[in-house]
Design an enzyme around this catalytic site. Structure first.
Site, PDB file in Angstrom:
ATOM      1  N   GLY A 150       0.651  -3.670   4.223  1.00  0.00           N
ATOM      2  CA  GLY A 150       0.508  -5.110   4.320  1.00  0.00           C
ATOM      3  C   GLY A 150       1.789  -5.811   4.750  1.00  0.00           C
ATOM      4  N   CYS A 155      -1.040   2.390   6.905  1.00  0.00           N
ATOM      5  CA  CYS A 155      -0.645   1.035   7.266  1.00  0.00           C
ATOM      6  C   CYS A 155      -0.252   0.295   5.988  1.00  0.00           C
ATOM      7  CB  CYS A 155      -1.768   0.305   7.989  1.00  0.00           C
ATOM      8  SG  CYS A 155      -3.301   0.117   7.063  1.00  0.00           S
ATOM      9  N   CYS A 187       0.807  -1.220   0.000  1.00  0.00           N
ATOM     10  CA  CYS A 187       0.000   0.000   0.000  1.00  0.00           C
ATOM     11  C   CYS A 187       0.841   1.271   0.000  1.00  0.00           C
ATOM     12  CB  CYS A 187      -0.921   0.025   1.216  1.00  0.00           C
ATOM     13  SG  CYS A 187      -1.983  -1.409   1.362  1.00  0.00           S
ATOM     14  N   HIS A 243      -8.883   3.069  -2.835  1.00  0.00           N
ATOM     15  CA  HIS A 243      -7.488   2.830  -2.428  1.00  0.00           C
ATOM     16  C   HIS A 243      -6.836   1.850  -3.407  1.00  0.00           C
ATOM     17  CE1 HIS A 243      -3.968   1.764  -0.259  1.00  0.00           C
ATOM     18  NE2 HIS A 243      -4.461   0.808   0.497  1.00  0.00           N
TER      19      HIS A 243
END
Length: 409
Positions: A390, A388, A104, A357
């Site tokens: 992954g 955050c 991300c 996203h």
């Protein structure tokens, strides 16, 4: 033999500035999404061309690097996409490029990595961004995780499913109820809709011609995922796909999306020399690892580390652009720092729960919005992007407002 002008030990760190950022409208992943028949690399090409179109004062040959992130580096978002997209966009063949992956935080890492090169003196101007076509390339497509990751109990099996990690964050913080997450999600949709009406969201878009074998050609000019008018009551009735009687739903989490982002970064004196605008100045950044089973808590230690290294406190931050992968993850951050979930400094124009996203692209969306908010808020000196990541990470970038008038944070 003459001595060098300065030894390596005397090398000064140079100021890095965010010049401008753009993005495609974000689409819904899948066969009915606006980009279902559009290539991922073509989305990046549109972004690069738009940056150059908006800034004719930047000679293309002055671009020293193109860093483009993608989480699933396969097919039309593989093959060292930073280089191939640069060629397709018409940049001189002398301009190099590369691909980067931090899930991300891909675009965020493309920015911080290339910005580090600017600060060191290896580059003067770079283009950084990210793309994710989750319709063509679902997260994890083609990967072969080493079975020992789970077999040797390095991580819990839930660590490999992002929605399950969000449920785990709920377990860790029982005060963050589903009701609170639904309220936060509804408010994100409302703030986003208000921002669109006010013209706050839209100026950063590059229109994209879209193709459909069934419908013909179209033009993407607005985000596809938002659900204006969403109510807490509607969200309360949604299924919890990651756990029976769970708390994470399609309504209080970001969806599966397609889209691309890009920005121009420059050394500050170079930007002034070329006449490039200065949107914000890089202060510092930090990436940290956390337990992969609760990857949503990553922004907390990442922010603490970034603030400490910059000599700042959370009270110094006047604007926050936080990625809304899951409402629970944002609320965990806000609760930790004692910030109300309706604090006007936080995600003023809504967030990923509304607009989407597309994994590796989202970091530059956050930065672009922060830069534009800085211009409207000269009383704010520092702003922050955090997300955050992954497999158990968090990332935070701190920026300074060049328009700061000496008052407020």
């Amino acid at each position: 033999m003459a001595a060098p002008a300065a030894s390596a030990a005397e090398r000064a760190v140079r100021n890095v500035v965010f010049v401008d950022g753009v993005r495609t409208p974000f689409g819904k992943a899948g066969p009915k999404g606006i980009y279902a028949e559009t290539r991922a690399d073509d989305l990046v090409v549109k972004v690069i061309r738009e940056l150059l179109r908006r800034h004719p004062e930047l000679p293309p040959e002055r671009v020293d690097e193109v860093a483009i992130a993608a989480t699933t580096q396969i097919g039309d978002q593989g093959l060292t996409i930073g280089r191939t997209a640069a060629l397709l966009a018409g940049l001189p063949k002398s301009v190099p490029g590369y691909a980067i992956d931090r899930m991300c935080a891909g675009a965020m890492t493309a920015v911080t990595t290339s910005a580090s090169g600017i600060a060191f003196g290896a580059y003067d101007v770079v283009i950084a961004g990210g793309v994710e076509h989750m319709g063509r390339h679902p997260m994890g497509e083609g990967v072969d995780p080493n079975p020992r990751i789970v077999a040797d109990k390095i991580v819990d099996p839930t660590a490999l499913v992002m929605g399950q990690t969000a449920e785990n964050v709920h377990d860790r913080y029982p005060a963050i109820t589903k009701q609170r997450c639904d309220e936060f999600a509804a408010r994100s949709q409302e703030k986003y809709a208000d921002a669109v009406k006010a013209g706050k969201i839209g100026p950063e878009f590059v229109p994209v011609a879209t193709r459909s074998a069934e419908l013909g050609w179209g033009l993407a000019t607005e985000d596809e995922p938002p659900r204006p008018g969403t109510t807490v009551e509607q969200l309360a009735g949604l299924k919890t796909p990651f756990r029976p009687h769970g708390r994470v739903t399609a309504g209080n989490a970001a969806g599966l999306n397609d889209g691309a982002t890009g920005c121009i970064l420059a050394e500050e004196e170079t930007a002034k020399e070329l006449g490039l605008p200065i949107g914000m100045r890089l202060v510092g950044f930090s990436f940290v690892g956390v337990e992969p089973e609760v990857m949503g808590v990553g922004p907390v230690p990442a922010t603490e580390k970034a603030l400490k290294r910059a000599g700042l406190s959370i009270e110094d931050i006047g604007l926050f652009e936080l990625n809304e992968a899951f409402a629970v993850q944002v609320l965990a951050f806000l609760d930790h720092f004692g910030i109300d979930q309706d604090d006007p400094r936080v995600n003023k124009w809504g967030g990923a729960i509304a607009c989407g996203h597309p994994l590796a692209s989202s970091g530059v969306r956050l930065m672009t919005q922060l830069a534009r908010q800085f211009e409207e808020h000269p009383e704010v000196r520092y702003g922050l992007n955090s997300m955050c990541i992954g497999i158990g990470m968090g990332g935070t970038v701190i920026w300074e407002n060049p328009h700061w008038n000496g008052g407020g944070n």
